[in-house]
Design a protein around this motif. Structure first.
Motif: not given
Length: 120
Positions: A38, A45, A94
């Motif tokens: 995510r 990330r 996501y």
């Protein structure tokens, strides 16, 4: 052509639940490690959870342990991320990833991402 498609994101209130799906086409998840990552605005990330399809082993980041569950439906060639007790800090895009190595070659696929927003 190999492809991953995520779905299931949306807007949910704190404490709510969502189930994300990652469907593969052009290949099967056998022998892959499938991960959910995510990325929140302004942040890097991060890995959330992963599943080793060859042995079923799973991993969860401390921030989601006990709230998220990763699973796989072999017949549907789909991996899921069940997210319960969602918090505002879970808000992010996501991404699904599938990676493996075969014959000295890396196979690494990413989905397009699905937005999860946790807000009252």
């Amino acid at each position: 052509q190999e492809r991953l498609v995520e779905s299931g994101g949306g807007l949910v209130q704190p404490g709510g639940s969502l189930r994300l799906s990652c469907a593969a086409s052009g290949f099967t998840f056998d022998h892959y490690t499938i991960g959910w990552f995510r990325q929140a605005p302004g942040k890097e990330r991060e890995g959330v959870s992963c599943l080793d399809a060859s042995n079923g082993n799973t991993y969860y980041a401390d921030s989601v342990k006990g709230r998220f569950t990763i699973s796989r439906d072999i017949a549907k060639n789909t991996v899921y991320l069940q997210m319960n007790s969602l918090k505002t800090e879970d808000t992010a895009v996501y991404y699904c990833n599938a990676k493996t190595y075969a014959a000295y070659k890396e196979y690494d696929y990413w989905g397009q991402g699905t937005q999860v927003t946790v807000s009252s």
